[in-house]
Design a protein around this motif. Structure first.
Motif, PDB file in Angstrom:
ATOM      1  N   VAL A  67      39.840  46.723  24.505  1.00 27.38           N
ATOM      2  CA  VAL A  67      38.779  46.455  25.277  1.00 27.38           C
ATOM      3  C   VAL A  67      39.177  46.572  26.890  1.00 27.38           C
ATOM      4  CG1 VAL A  67      36.790  44.982  25.885  1.00 27.38           C
ATOM      5  CG2 VAL A  67      37.736  45.276  23.460  1.00 27.38           C
ATOM      6  N   ALA A  68      38.459  47.453  27.636  1.00 23.93           N
ATOM      7  CA  ALA A  68      38.783  47.388  29.190  1.00 23.93           C
ATOM      8  C   ALA A  68      37.679  46.684  30.104  1.00 23.93           C
ATOM      9  CB  ALA A  68      38.993  48.657  29.545  1.00 23.93           C
ATOM     10  N   GLU A  69      38.221  45.592  30.686  1.00 28.65           N
ATOM     11  CA  GLU A  69      37.282  44.940  31.484  1.00 28.65           C
ATOM     12  C   GLU A  69      37.577  45.096  33.068  1.00 28.65           C
ATOM     13  OE1 GLU A  69      34.902  42.898  30.807  1.00 28.65           O
ATOM     14  OE2 GLU A  69      34.929  42.919  28.602  1.00 28.65           O
ATOM     15  N   PRO A  70      36.834  44.988  33.901  1.00 27.62           N
ATOM     16  CA  PRO A  70      37.124  45.238  35.267  1.00 27.62           C
ATOM     17  C   PRO A  70      37.440  44.114  35.894  1.00 27.62           C
ATOM     18  CG  PRO A  70      34.558  44.721  35.095  1.00 27.62           C
ATOM     19  CD  PRO A  70      35.199  44.782  33.587  1.00 27.62           C
ATOM     20  N   ARG A  71      37.757  42.715  35.545  1.00 25.83           N
ATOM     21  CA  ARG A  71      38.169  41.686  36.038  1.00 25.83           C
ATOM     22  C   ARG A  71      39.210  40.841  34.994  1.00 25.83           C
ATOM     23  NH1 ARG A  71      32.667  41.788  37.063  1.00 25.83           N
ATOM     24  NH2 ARG A  71      32.252  42.192  39.197  1.00 25.83           N
ATOM     25  N   ARG A  72      40.079  40.039  35.742  1.00 26.18           N
ATOM     26  CA  ARG A  72      41.287  39.572  34.808  1.00 26.18           C
ATOM     27  C   ARG A  72      40.430  38.291  34.233  1.00 26.18           C
ATOM     28  NH1 ARG A  72      45.879  38.760  39.310  1.00 26.18           N
ATOM     29  NH2 ARG A  72      46.127  40.896  40.059  1.00 26.18           N
ATOM     30  N   LEU A  73      39.753  37.564  35.034  1.00 22.50           N
ATOM     31  CA  LEU A  73      38.869  36.620  34.379  1.00 22.50           C
ATOM     32  C   LEU A  73      38.127  36.794  33.289  1.00 22.50           C
ATOM     33  CD1 LEU A  73      38.052  33.272  34.483  1.00 22.50           C
ATOM     34  CD2 LEU A  73      36.309  34.126  36.367  1.00 22.50           C
ATOM     35  N   ALA A  74      37.438  37.788  33.146  1.00 28.56           N
ATOM     36  CA  ALA A  74      36.808  38.326  32.095  1.00 28.56           C
ATOM     37  C   ALA A  74      37.454  38.977  30.944  1.00 28.56           C
ATOM     38  CB  ALA A  74      35.776  39.726  32.351  1.00 28.56           C
ATOM     39  N   ALA A  75      38.544  39.320  31.169  1.00 29.50           N
ATOM     40  CA  ALA A  75      39.654  39.944  30.202  1.00 29.50           C
ATOM     41  C   ALA A  75      40.093  38.544  29.582  1.00 29.50           C
ATOM     42  CB  ALA A  75      40.717  40.719  30.758  1.00 29.50           C
ATOM     43  N   THR A 109      42.494  44.613  31.447  1.00 29.41           N
ATOM     44  CA  THR A 109      41.872  45.233  32.699  1.00 29.41           C
ATOM     45  C   THR A 109      42.031  46.438  32.709  1.00 29.41           C
ATOM     46  OG1 THR A 109      43.891  44.828  33.907  1.00 29.41           O
ATOM     47  CG2 THR A 109      42.220  42.991  33.683  1.00 29.41           C
ATOM     48  N   THR A 110      41.014  47.107  33.428  1.00 32.02           N
ATOM     49  CA  THR A 110      41.137  48.836  33.676  1.00 32.02           C
ATOM     50  C   THR A 110      42.145  49.382  34.375  1.00 32.02           C
ATOM     51  OG1 THR A 110      39.471  48.583  35.522  1.00 32.02           O
ATOM     52  CG2 THR A 110      38.536  49.019  33.538  1.00 32.02           C
ATOM     53  N   ASP A 160      38.369  52.007  39.324  1.00 31.12           N
ATOM     54  CA  ASP A 160      39.535  51.955  38.021  1.00 31.12           C
ATOM     55  C   ASP A 160      38.760  52.528  36.636  1.00 31.12           C
ATOM     56  OD1 ASP A 160      41.377  51.660  39.580  1.00 31.12           O
ATOM     57  OD2 ASP A 160      42.080  49.409  38.806  1.00 31.12           O
ATOM     58  N   ALA A 161      37.445  51.629  36.340  1.00 29.36           N
ATOM     59  CA  ALA A 161      36.729  52.181  35.120  1.00 29.36           C
ATOM     60  C   ALA A 161      36.355  53.589  35.045  1.00 29.36           C
ATOM     61  CB  ALA A 161      35.683  51.053  35.044  1.00 29.36           C
ATOM     62  N   ASP A 162      35.699  54.083  36.317  1.00 31.89           N
ATOM     63  CA  ASP A 162      35.366  55.430  36.212  1.00 31.89           C
ATOM     64  C   ASP A 162      36.606  56.271  36.087  1.00 31.89           C
ATOM     65  OD1 ASP A 162      33.034  54.684  36.777  1.00 31.89           O
ATOM     66  OD2 ASP A 162      32.701  55.350  38.916  1.00 31.89           O
ATOM     67  N   THR A 163      37.704  55.972  36.627  1.00 32.75           N
ATOM     68  CA  THR A 163      38.970  56.889  36.533  1.00 32.75           C
ATOM     69  C   THR A 163      39.516  56.720  35.122  1.00 32.75           C
ATOM     70  OG1 THR A 163      39.404  56.288  38.785  1.00 32.75           O
ATOM     71  CG2 THR A 163      41.234  57.172  37.478  1.00 32.75           C
ATOM     72  N   ALA A 164      39.500  55.641  34.568  1.00 32.82           N
ATOM     73  CA  ALA A 164      39.932  55.292  33.090  1.00 32.82           C
ATOM     74  C   ALA A 164      39.172  56.353  32.342  1.00 32.82           C
ATOM     75  CB  ALA A 164      39.977  54.028  32.820  1.00 32.82           C
ATOM     76  N   LEU A 165      37.858  56.375  32.246  1.00 29.31           N
ATOM     77  CA  LEU A 165      37.279  57.284  31.388  1.00 29.31           C
ATOM     78  C   LEU A 165      37.533  58.718  31.484  1.00 29.31           C
ATOM     79  CD1 LEU A 165      35.006  57.340  29.246  1.00 29.31           C
ATOM     80  CD2 LEU A 165      33.173  57.089  30.998  1.00 29.31           C
TER      81      LEU A 165
END
Length: 801
Positions: free
Chosen positions: A52-60, A97-98, A127-132
């Motif tokens: 699961v890839a999350e955009p933020r450390r806190l959310a991860a 994280t992403t 980062d999320a757009d690039t990872a996808l």
């Protein structure tokens, strides 16, 4: 796994079927439905490994802890997480994280995982757009069995479905708790946000609205503000209340306290930045207060300055925040703006790829083998200007070659996991300051700022456990060779900062500073940095329209460090400065002048170019225009206008380009005054034109009296101005270049009496009225009845006795 009745459950059968049949799906599920926690656990059943890839450390971290709790076990067994500098592996589900996901894809594109969920993809983080895009490449070439899920908290799923090849869209309904909308604009107008500035009156109003929400409800209040500074301001205005400040850099104990249910006591207030908009559930919240502001990145590519700016939140963002009030029970959202203002807000936030510094993205693309990112499946193409600036930066630090391909050094920099500028400073700075380079880079990669003195910040941060962990991670990327002499903190920090941002090396000038980039900069009022001759500026931003950048964090350096980072260039300069030609040999660090000595024998061609630049700036009035020169210019302009080339143009632009300024060895402004302009104009004529000039456009014409009268070529038609008595008997004026002269007939005193292009007609029809008007005033001049046959004369009648 414990049993959970969450709204996303209704979409799970369809999601599993879509992944089994087509390998990809889009999941649209509002906040609070369980998409971040329940979905990964269900997909992991049957032995699948889920990332699961999350955009933020806190959310991860929070998502991993929540899933582990749902399984009734601690983090690190079946569920784990990985963020930069911290990892707790899990056997079935790993939340990353992403940024960590991108690092893994670059290192091992096979990606040991069966399903990848890109959570909160609607936020459009770069980062999320690039990872996808990378994941789609991997599935197309190496892992056709890889399953992909794009999870969004909004219903705008069409773009992701198309990007995933027409993937089906599964939708989960929102929690059925009603959220009441309360419009709560300030009682008086407030200033709109500008740069990082927010009107204190708005923040005071937000604090009052929080108190109102507490009195009108019976639960906790979650308040959204744009940044850490605003959190502190509002917290200060809420004295006496239980207040937590939730942001990405908050201490771990504060983050955990905000995400734990309140156990008795009065309601609490959680002041949060955008980290609480999605992924995280802050339990106990029954009211949301929204200041209506967000922070977005901006990059000034011309000056190399990146910053965050405060903007009005989009309607989509406001909707995300409002949903937090109804996650567990009916609630209220207090919007600190009017309903009419709401309709004027942008529909959704702009994607980060349109706004941010793309240097890191460009290095990722180069290491992936696609330097222009032309083959990447992206929802939005990177702006060409931003990509050009990014590639120039990467070439300057040796990360890519001239074609944009990643070098071995560039791949090493990408593995460090920080911005390429900081990776360069880490690798090269270690040669000068040893492992201290890791400490400075760890500080620079952390966006918390408490003081503008970077060394003071560094010393205070050494006691921070998370900082020390990041330092240990970065040290592993440094070659083990240590310099013989390790400098003090200030010197070490200065070297590393200057290597990271050489264009921000600055020298004192006129009460402020001039950066090597050519941008002026100023420290904050009262800053101790203002007394330094040289600075290495770590953080600076420039408000649009401001004459100078504001120094946010810097360290004093010496000239030796400045030379090390920027590299001095010695060049001869010949140019127009302060109204004259200045020729000198200059040593510079970018735009910063170190030394200058006069040049005694400057290149003549460059001198001529400087003189031409002076004429261009200040006009041809620098030359001495005699009457002869002005009349010659008018004659030549007439010839070009009537006959065209090869007769030369005579307008200012043409003369600026064509005049020969080498005559007499002109080197200064005074030499221009002595230039023979008439000779220079004649020098522009091809020899055939020069030979015919007096024939085509004669300077003078002989009139019937025998006088040679000058022709005026300055107007649209050439003009012959002569006294009326000198033209008696002249039935037709001559033509020049086929153009008839316009005759200005003058009185004996030289004043205009009549104008005509047809002398014969004038003698017949116009002369009589002129004679009647003037003969009484000029009795000694001849006024014959028949001028057409009278004798022309320059003289008066003999005096009568």
């Amino acid at each position: 796994m414990r049993s959970f009745d969450l709204p996303v459950s209704e979409a799970l059968p369809g999601l599993v079927a879509a992944l089994d049949s087509g390998g990809s799906a889009v999941l649209a599920a509002p906040p609070g439905t369980g998409k971040t926690t329940l979905v990964p656990l269900v997909l992991a059943e049957g032995g699948r490994r889920v990332i699961v890839a999350e955009p933020r450390r806190l959310a991860a971290r929070a998502a991993a802890r929540r899933m582990a709790w749902m399984l009734g076990e601690p983090v690190g067994e079946r569920v784990g997480y990985a963020i930069r500098g911290e990892r707790r592996p899990g056997s079935a589900v790993e939340v990353v994280t992403t940024g960590v996901l991108l690092q893994r894809l670059q290192h091992d594109p096979d990606l040991r995982g069966d399903v990848v969920i890109l959570d909160e993809c609607h936020e459009r983080h770069l980062d999320a757009d690039t990872a996808l895009a990378f994941l789609l490449d991997v599935r197309a070439t190496l892992r056709p069995d890889l399953r992909l899920v794009a999870a969004s908290a909004t219903a705008d799923t069409g773009p992701w479905s198309r990007l995933l090849g027409g993937a089906p869209v599964l939708t989960a309904g929102a929690t059925a708790h009603q959220v009441e909308m309360v419009w709560a604009p300030p009682p008086r107008p407030v200033r709109p946000p500008h740069g990082m500035s927010v009107d204190p009156a708005l923040l005071d109003h937000v604090a009052l609205t929080v108190r109102r929400a507490l009195t009108e409800g019976d639960g906790d209040v979650l308040c959204f503000l744009p940044g850490v500074h605003e959190l502190g301001r509002v917290a200060g205005a809420l004295g006496g209340l239980d207040v937590l400040q939730l942001h990405g850099r908050a201490p771990a104990e504060v983050q955990e306290a905000a995400l734990r249910p309140r156990e008795g006591g009065p309601p609490r207030v959680v002041l949060a930045t955008s980290v609480a908009e999605s992924s995280l559930t802050v339990p106990g919240v029954r009211a949301v207060v929204d200041a209506g502001l967000s922070r977005e990145p901006r990059m000034d590519h011309a000056r190399g300055l990146g910053t965050l700016v405060t903007v009005r939140s989009s309607r989509a963002t406001a909707g995300q925040r409002a949903g937090r009030a109804g996650r567990e029970a009916p609630g209220r959202v207090y919007r600190c703006w009017s309903e009419a203002e709401h309709e004027r807000l942008p529909g959704r936030p702009r994607p980060e790829i349109e706004l941010a510094d793309l240097t890191g993205f460009a290095l990722q693309a180069a290491c992936w083998g696609d330097p222009d990112a032309a083959g990447l499946a992206l929802l939005d193409r990177p702006p060409p200007a931003a990509m050009r600036a990014a590639r120039e930066t990467l070439r300057a630090v040796g990360a890519v070659d001239e074609e944009g391909r990643a070098t071995g050094r560039g791949r090493k920099m990408a593995r460090v996991g920080v911005h390429p500028r900081l990776a360069r400073a880490l690798l090269d700075g270690a040669d000068h300051v040893g492992e201290r380079a890791a400490e400075v880079v760890a500080l620079l990669s952390d966006d918390r700022r408490t003081v503008d003195d970077l060394v003071a910040e560094w010393r205070a941060r050494r006691r921070d456990g998370r900082f020390r962990e990041e330092v240990r991670r970065l040290r592993r990327a440094i070659p083990r060779a240590v310099p013989n002499h390790v400098p003090d903190d200030e010197t070490a920090a200065g070297i590393v900062v200057a290597l990271a941002f050489p264009e921000r090396v600055a020298r004192a000038r006129d009460g402020g500073y001039l950066m090597a980039s050519g941008t002026a900069a100023e420290p904050a009022r009262g800053s101790r940095l203002g007394g330094a001759e040289w600075l290495a500026i770590a953080v600076a931003d420039r408000t649009p329209g401001a004459p100078s950048a504001r120094i946010r964090q810097a360290v004093p350096i010496d000239e030796e460090t400045a030379r090390l980072a920027v590299g001095a260039v010695v060049e001869d300069e010949v140019g127009w400065h302060d109204g004259d030609v200045v020729a000198r040999r200059v040593e510079r660090l970018g735009a910063i002048e170190l030394t200058a000595t006069p040049l005694t024998r400057p290149d003549p061609e460059r001198v001529r170019a400087a003189l031409r630049e002076g004429l261009r700036r200040e006009g041809l009035g620098l030359l001495t225009w005699t009457r002869e020169a002005e009349e010659l210019r008018a004659r030549l302009a007439f010839c070009h206008r009537i006959l065209g080339p090869p007769w030369p143009l005579m307008d200012d632009d043409a003369l600026l380009e064509s005049l020969d300024l080498s005559s007499g060895g002109a080197r200064r402004r005074a030499d221009l005054k002595r230039l023979d302009v008439s000779a220079a104009l004649r020098g522009l004529l091809p020899w055939k034109c020069a030979a015919r000039l007096d024939e085509v456009a004669p300077e003078r014409v002989t009139v019937p009296s025998g006088s040679r009268i000058r022709i005026d070529y300055s107007g649209e038609q050439p003009v012959l101005a002569a006294k009326l008595q000198e033209l008696f008997g002249w039935q037709e004026a001559p033509r020049v270049a086929g153009v008839p002269l316009v005759v200005h007939l003058l009185s004996p005193a030289g004043r205009p009496a009549a104008v005509t292009a047809d002398l014969a007609s004038f003698w017949r029809e116009g002369y009589r009225s002129v004679r009647a008007e003037l003969r009484g005033r000029y009795p000694r001049h001849p006024w014959p009845e028949d001028p057409a046959s009278a004798e022309p004369t320059r003289r008066t009648n003999a005096r009568r006795r």
